[in-house]
Motif scaffolding. Structure first.
Motif, PDB file in Angstrom:
ATOM      1  N   ALA A  67      35.603  30.981  45.534  1.00  0.00           N
ATOM      2  CA  ALA A  67      34.467  31.636  46.182  1.00  0.00           C
ATOM      3  C   ALA A  67      34.285  33.062  45.666  1.00  0.00           C
ATOM      4  O   ALA A  67      33.148  33.521  45.452  1.00  0.00           O
ATOM      5  CB  ALA A  67      34.657  31.639  47.703  1.00  0.00           C
ATOM      6  N   PHE A  68      35.390  33.787  45.453  1.00  0.00           N
ATOM      7  CA  PHE A  68      35.295  35.164  44.986  1.00  0.00           C
ATOM      8  C   PHE A  68      34.742  35.210  43.559  1.00  0.00           C
ATOM      9  O   PHE A  68      33.906  36.067  43.232  1.00  0.00           O
ATOM     10  CB  PHE A  68      36.674  35.822  45.050  1.00  0.00           C
ATOM     11  CG  PHE A  68      36.634  37.314  44.913  1.00  0.00           C
ATOM     12  CD1 PHE A  68      36.068  38.105  45.893  1.00  0.00           C
ATOM     13  CD2 PHE A  68      37.178  37.933  43.795  1.00  0.00           C
ATOM     14  CE1 PHE A  68      36.032  39.485  45.771  1.00  0.00           C
ATOM     15  CE2 PHE A  68      37.157  39.311  43.661  1.00  0.00           C
ATOM     16  CZ  PHE A  68      36.585  40.090  44.651  1.00  0.00           C
ATOM     17  N   SER A 124      39.298  39.692  34.641  1.00  0.00           N
ATOM     18  CA  SER A 124      38.487  38.605  34.086  1.00  0.00           C
ATOM     19  C   SER A 124      38.917  37.266  34.661  1.00  0.00           C
ATOM     20  O   SER A 124      38.087  36.368  34.875  1.00  0.00           O
ATOM     21  CB  SER A 124      38.604  38.597  32.555  1.00  0.00           C
ATOM     22  OG  SER A 124      38.050  39.771  31.997  1.00  0.00           O
ATOM     23  N   LYS A 125      40.221  37.121  34.909  1.00  0.00           N
ATOM     24  CA  LYS A 125      40.730  35.882  35.504  1.00  0.00           C
ATOM     25  C   LYS A 125      40.240  35.704  36.934  1.00  0.00           C
ATOM     26  O   LYS A 125      39.914  34.581  37.360  1.00  0.00           O
ATOM     27  CB  LYS A 125      42.259  35.888  35.462  1.00  0.00           C
ATOM     28  CG  LYS A 125      42.917  34.679  36.104  1.00  0.00           C
ATOM     29  CD  LYS A 125      44.428  34.734  35.945  1.00  0.00           C
ATOM     30  CE  LYS A 125      45.039  35.891  36.712  1.00  0.00           C
ATOM     31  NZ  LYS A 125      46.514  35.908  36.635  1.00  0.00           N
ATOM     32  N   HIS A 126      40.147  36.785  37.673  1.00  0.00           N
ATOM     33  CA  HIS A 126      39.806  36.701  39.094  1.00  0.00           C
ATOM     34  C   HIS A 126      38.311  36.854  39.369  1.00  0.00           C
ATOM     35  O   HIS A 126      37.870  36.580  40.499  1.00  0.00           O
ATOM     36  CB  HIS A 126      40.580  37.750  39.883  1.00  0.00           C
ATOM     37  CG  HIS A 126      42.052  37.525  39.913  1.00  0.00           C
ATOM     38  ND1 HIS A 126      42.623  36.427  40.513  1.00  0.00           N
ATOM     39  CD2 HIS A 126      43.093  38.245  39.391  1.00  0.00           C
ATOM     40  CE1 HIS A 126      43.945  36.476  40.375  1.00  0.00           C
ATOM     41  NE2 HIS A 126      44.249  37.563  39.700  1.00  0.00           N
ATOM     42  N   THR A 127      37.530  37.313  38.378  1.00  0.00           N
ATOM     43  CA  THR A 127      36.089  37.519  38.618  1.00  0.00           C
ATOM     44  C   THR A 127      35.277  36.819  37.527  1.00  0.00           C
ATOM     45  O   THR A 127      35.066  35.626  37.576  1.00  0.00           O
ATOM     46  CB  THR A 127      35.756  39.025  38.695  1.00  0.00           C
ATOM     47  OG1 THR A 127      36.107  39.668  37.462  1.00  0.00           O
ATOM     48  CG2 THR A 127      36.523  39.695  39.829  1.00  0.00           C
ATOM     49  N   LEU A 173      27.738  38.909  49.818  1.00  0.00           N
ATOM     50  CA  LEU A 173      29.170  38.616  49.701  1.00  0.00           C
ATOM     51  C   LEU A 173      29.620  37.707  50.837  1.00  0.00           C
ATOM     52  O   LEU A 173      30.271  36.681  50.602  1.00  0.00           O
ATOM     53  CB  LEU A 173      29.978  39.921  49.732  1.00  0.00           C
ATOM     54  CG  LEU A 173      31.497  39.744  49.859  1.00  0.00           C
ATOM     55  CD1 LEU A 173      32.083  39.029  48.650  1.00  0.00           C
ATOM     56  CD2 LEU A 173      32.179  41.087  50.078  1.00  0.00           C
ATOM     57  N   PHE A 174      29.290  38.059  52.075  1.00  0.00           N
ATOM     58  CA  PHE A 174      29.728  37.273  53.223  1.00  0.00           C
ATOM     59  C   PHE A 174      29.248  35.827  53.104  1.00  0.00           C
ATOM     60  O   PHE A 174      30.016  34.883  53.312  1.00  0.00           O
ATOM     61  CB  PHE A 174      29.191  37.880  54.519  1.00  0.00           C
ATOM     62  CG  PHE A 174      29.668  39.287  54.799  1.00  0.00           C
ATOM     63  CD1 PHE A 174      30.850  39.763  54.251  1.00  0.00           C
ATOM     64  CD2 PHE A 174      28.933  40.136  55.610  1.00  0.00           C
ATOM     65  CE1 PHE A 174      31.294  41.058  54.504  1.00  0.00           C
ATOM     66  CE2 PHE A 174      29.363  41.428  55.875  1.00  0.00           C
ATOM     67  CZ  PHE A 174      30.540  41.888  55.313  1.00  0.00           C
ATOM     68  N   ARG A 175      27.980  35.658  52.767  1.00  0.00           N
ATOM     69  CA  ARG A 175      27.418  34.312  52.707  1.00  0.00           C
ATOM     70  C   ARG A 175      27.991  33.507  51.543  1.00  0.00           C
ATOM     71  O   ARG A 175      28.239  32.303  51.673  1.00  0.00           O
ATOM     72  CB  ARG A 175      25.899  34.400  52.608  1.00  0.00           C
ATOM     73  CG  ARG A 175      25.251  34.801  53.937  1.00  0.00           C
ATOM     74  CD  ARG A 175      23.786  35.109  53.798  1.00  0.00           C
ATOM     75  NE  ARG A 175      23.148  35.211  55.119  1.00  0.00           N
ATOM     76  CZ  ARG A 175      22.087  35.947  55.385  1.00  0.00           C
ATOM     77  NH1 ARG A 175      21.524  36.669  54.439  1.00  0.00           N
ATOM     78  NH2 ARG A 175      21.576  35.979  56.605  1.00  0.00           N
ATOM     79  N   THR A 176      28.195  34.159  50.399  1.00  0.00           N
ATOM     80  CA  THR A 176      28.739  33.434  49.253  1.00  0.00           C
ATOM     81  C   THR A 176      30.159  32.961  49.519  1.00  0.00           C
ATOM     82  O   THR A 176      30.520  31.826  49.170  1.00  0.00           O
ATOM     83  CB  THR A 176      28.711  34.316  47.995  1.00  0.00           C
ATOM     84  OG1 THR A 176      27.355  34.593  47.645  1.00  0.00           O
ATOM     85  CG2 THR A 176      29.394  33.629  46.823  1.00  0.00           C
TER      86      THR A 176
END
Length: 773
Positions: A526-527, A371-374, A544-547
């Motif tokens: 960004a992630f 939850s912290k990382h996403t 994913l790449f563009r974000t």
């Protein structure tokens, strides 16, 4: 091919040279060029920024399912009503459903296409894969009707079923239909697969893990239309979100855990168990809702009566469940970003020593870390089930981790169990919420999840032995022969080394981006943005790449191109180190250095030995041979020379004097990109006084020459050693060329006692001696 496959023929090439070189034959203009046509064209559904477009849409499917588990025949019978919502702009004349259980059908393509071979030792599972004697496996469709009970025509093609509609399902409309079905539950311990049963002969009980068990809608999307690739086993599932109501009729002494929330615990549990369930709602430590003693008692009962558990789940893409009389069940509440989540575990007595201590707490930790990382975990429940395997579903997953008969366990078993629980619980985020197409891109869920797993493991214990994530641990895979490699961007079924390619390499790549290329602050923002944008949606790799670039302002096309679309490894060699210093023009300094150089040049072995032997030199004995130069000190500093230096120094500008006084050392280093994959240049300098310093040169140094670069570094102190990639951050496959001066790595040999056996004496195994003994 469909537009979603990103020019798959290009992507599946095994070397960089086979795809998308903008400047063939040159040493630049290739690895740093933008991906361009290798990514799908942005449109109103998917924007160039990587975010969903203003007209993004996705389908929805709601399920109302009633299923009955026959514990005597290991058979599951079910009936379901599906309500399908066409949110697309397209009229649909048919619907595709997945019948993944048909992978076990002896006549399925899966059983024909996989190679097999004999060996000296064969497991029952390996033999079954050859014999295929389980001829009565696979889904049996009893009936398909519309909401009014009128039969619908359907066609089954292996693991896919097409239902033909009487009239097109128009945009904005919904369609309700019914399917009745059954199948014999496979023995997953011998047949294999993700779901099935495990039989325990010591107590004559079964553990049922019911997965891929009901006919379910395939995804219809903007980027590929129907996702109707067959299920061959490796590429997992692309599924549509919806709401579930599920009723499971099982033996009355069974305990059931499943996706979502049970609606009738009070009727299913004893008063004592229900009271413990209420206690668990506020407990910060696991509470045994069903105790070990109760599970042991149930294992002896084998009730013939049944009861029906009722579950509901909202906005999930799938439903799975476990049923057995062998289960201990514990639970506790954990707070995730202000929301209460029930962390729970189900396990048998053989797993009790490990799972009772660790499982539920690991579940809670995983939710906190991810939850912290996403994004904050949105569901009310997260369950870990010990089932001697590893597989994931919304809110429930199946893991391994059993103690030995005496209740002890190895450290490897404990760490393996913790790792697999983190991994499978973590799949709630990828792909259960950020819902990528696993059938096409395994790495989008397994790779991203393994990366988050690595972070969660390291937050669990600083000494946790994570097998995937650190860059140096992918090296053995990266330096394999080219015919054993394929790009990460390869279809799931075409991958040879599945674990390294789909799990470890993408996880390692993301870790390199976070720690080495982008830095944690830019990467983490960004992630999280990617997870936020695509939660409960269907992202593709381009999204994913563009974000990641859109949210960080870091051009990463070179990284996607090399790490995800290619197979080249990182091997940067430090070729030469040249040392330069400013000419001081000071005769006091220069003459001293010149004298040292002169003395060194004059020194040779004959001269030294002559002195040692006391040779009488002619010019010493005959003084008439001595002249001006015999006593001349060519290295003495004259007043004129010193005055000239003073005039020179005084003529320098303040900036020139500052440089002169700094006495800097200049080191010219030349690097060769031997592997092909461009990476930042990381340098550790060791100075004469023993101190160290690290320089981090961005990857863009390779832009003008992707094969070799030269760069000068100014240092205040004299350097004694230089080392490339000192912390092993770039997955460099050859560290022997990373140092100046070269560092020798010792090989080992074994010293063993020599034999004095007489010639002709018996050696090796001696059965006669064994028989006499």
């Amino acid at each position: 091919m469909r537009r979603s496959i990103f020019l798959l023929g290009i992507l599946c090439s095994s070397t960089f040279a086979l795809y998308a070189q903008n400047n063939p034959g040159s040493n630049h203009g290739n690895r740093f060029e933008q991906l361009g046509t290798m990514l799908q064209t942005p449109n109103m559904y998917r924007s160039a920024s990587g975010a969903p477009g203003p007209k993004y849409w996705q389908q929805r499917a709601d399920y109302d399912i009633a299923a009955t588990l026959d514990d005597d025949k290991q058979r599951l019978t079910g009936a379901e009503t599906i309500t399908y919502y066409n949110n697309s702009p397209d009229p649909l004349t048919y619907l595709w459903l997945q019948l993944d259980e048909n992978q076990h059908d002896a006549k399925s393509e899966l059983q024909q296409i996989n190679g097999s071979r004999m060996s000296d030792k064969m497991t029952m599972s390996a033999i079954n894969n050859i014999l295929r004697e389980d001829k009565d496996l696979g889904v049996k469709i009893a009936k398909v009707t519309d909401a009014d009970g009128k039969a619908l025509p359907y066609t089954i093609n292996s693991t896919m079923m097409r239902i033909d509609l009487a009239q097109p399902l128009m945009p904005g409309e919904k369609y309700r239909f019914k399917v009745e079905w059954s199948y014999n539950i496979p023995d997953r311990m011998t047949v294999g697969g993700r779901g099935g049963y495990e039989y325990f002969p010591e107590d004559k009980n079964y553990l049922y893990t019911i997965t891929q068990w009901y006919p379910r809608l395939a995804v219809y999307s903007d980027f590929q239309g129907w996702q109707n690739k067959q299920f061959f086993g490796s590429g997992e599932f692309a599924l549509t979100f919806g709401n579930f109501k599920v009723r499971m009729t099982v033996p009355s002494d069974h305990i059931v855990g499943g996706t979502g929330e049970c609606q009738n615990y009070k009727d299913m549990l004893t008063p004592a168990q229900y009271q413990r369930w209420q206690q668990a709602q506020s407990s910060k430590t696991p509470v045994e809702v069903v105790t070990l003693d109760e599970a042991k008692k149930a294992m002896k009962s084998h009730a013939s009566a049944t009861k029906t558990w009722e579950y509901e789940a909202s906005n999930v893409r799938d439903f799975a469940w476990v049923s057995s009389r062998r289960l201990v069940w514990d639970a506790m509440a954990t707070n995730v970003e202000g929301n209460k989540v029930m962390a729970m575990s189900y396990y048998g007595q053989e797993a009790y020593p490990l799972y009772n201590r660790y499982s539920t707490k690991v579940v809670a930790h995983t939710l906190q870390s991810y939850s912290k990382h996403t994004i904050p975990y949105p569901y009310p429940v997260a369950i870990s089930v010990e089932a001697a395997n590893g597989m994931e579903y919304p809110m429930i997953c199946f893991n391994y981790g059993r103690a030995d008969k005496d209740g002890t366990y190895s450290e490897a078993t404990k760490n393996g169990m913790i790792g697999v629980i983190i991994h499978e619980v973590g799949h709630n985020f990828f792909p259960m919420i950020v819902n990528s197409d696993e059938r096409q891109w395994t790495w989008m869920d397994e790779g991203l999840n393994t990366f988050c797993q690595f972070m969660a493991e390291q937050e669990w214990d600083s000494n946790f032995p994570s097998g995937r994530g650190p860059a140096h641990k992918i090296v053995d895979y990266m330096k394999m022969p080219k015919d054993q490699l394929e790009p990460i961007m390869t279809n799931s079924e075409n991958i040879i080394n599945f674990g390294p390619n789909a799990y470890a390499k993408p996880a390692t790549g993301l870790n390199i981006l976070r720690e080495t290329v982008m830095g944690r602050e830019l990467f983490d923002f960004a992630f999280r943005e990617y997870a936020r944008r695509w939660a409960f949606k269907h992202p593709t790799p381009a999204d994913l790449f563009r974000t990641m670039e859109d949210a960080s302002a870091v051009d990463l096309d070179w990284f996607w191109r090399g790490w995800f679309f290619g197979t080249e490894p990182c091997d940067i060699a430090l070729d030469t180190v040249k040392w330069y210093r400013l000419d001081s023009k000071n005769p006091a300094v220069n003459n001293k250095e010149a004298k040292a150089a002169y003395d060194k040049n004059m020194d040779h072995v004959a001269r030294r030995k002559n002195k040692e032997e006391g040779v009488k030199y002619v010019v010493d004995q005959d003084t008439e041979l001595q002249d001006f130069y015999s006593k001349y000190d060519r290295f003495a500093v004259s007043k004129e020379d010193q005055a000239a230096f003073n005039n020179y120094y005084n003529s320098l500008t303040p900036a020139e004097k500052k440089l002169y006084d700094s006495k800097k050392n200049f080191y010219e280093l030349t690097f060769t990109n031997k592997g092909g994959l461009v990476m930042p240049i990381l340098l550790e300098w060791t100075f004469a006084d023993g101190t160290k310093e690290v320089d981090r040169i961005p990857v863009y140094i390779w832009r003008k020459n992707e094969n070799q670069v030269t760069k000068v570094f100014a240092k205040d102190k004299q350097v004694t050693a230089v080392k490339l990639d000192p912390y092993r951050e770039t997955a460099d496959i050859d560290e022997s060329n990373n140092s100046w001066p070269r560092e020798a790595t010792p090989s080992q040999f074994e010293l063993f006692k020599g034999s004095n056996t007489p010639r002709g004496a018996s050696t090796g195994d001696n059965p006669m001696r064994k028989a006499r003994n």
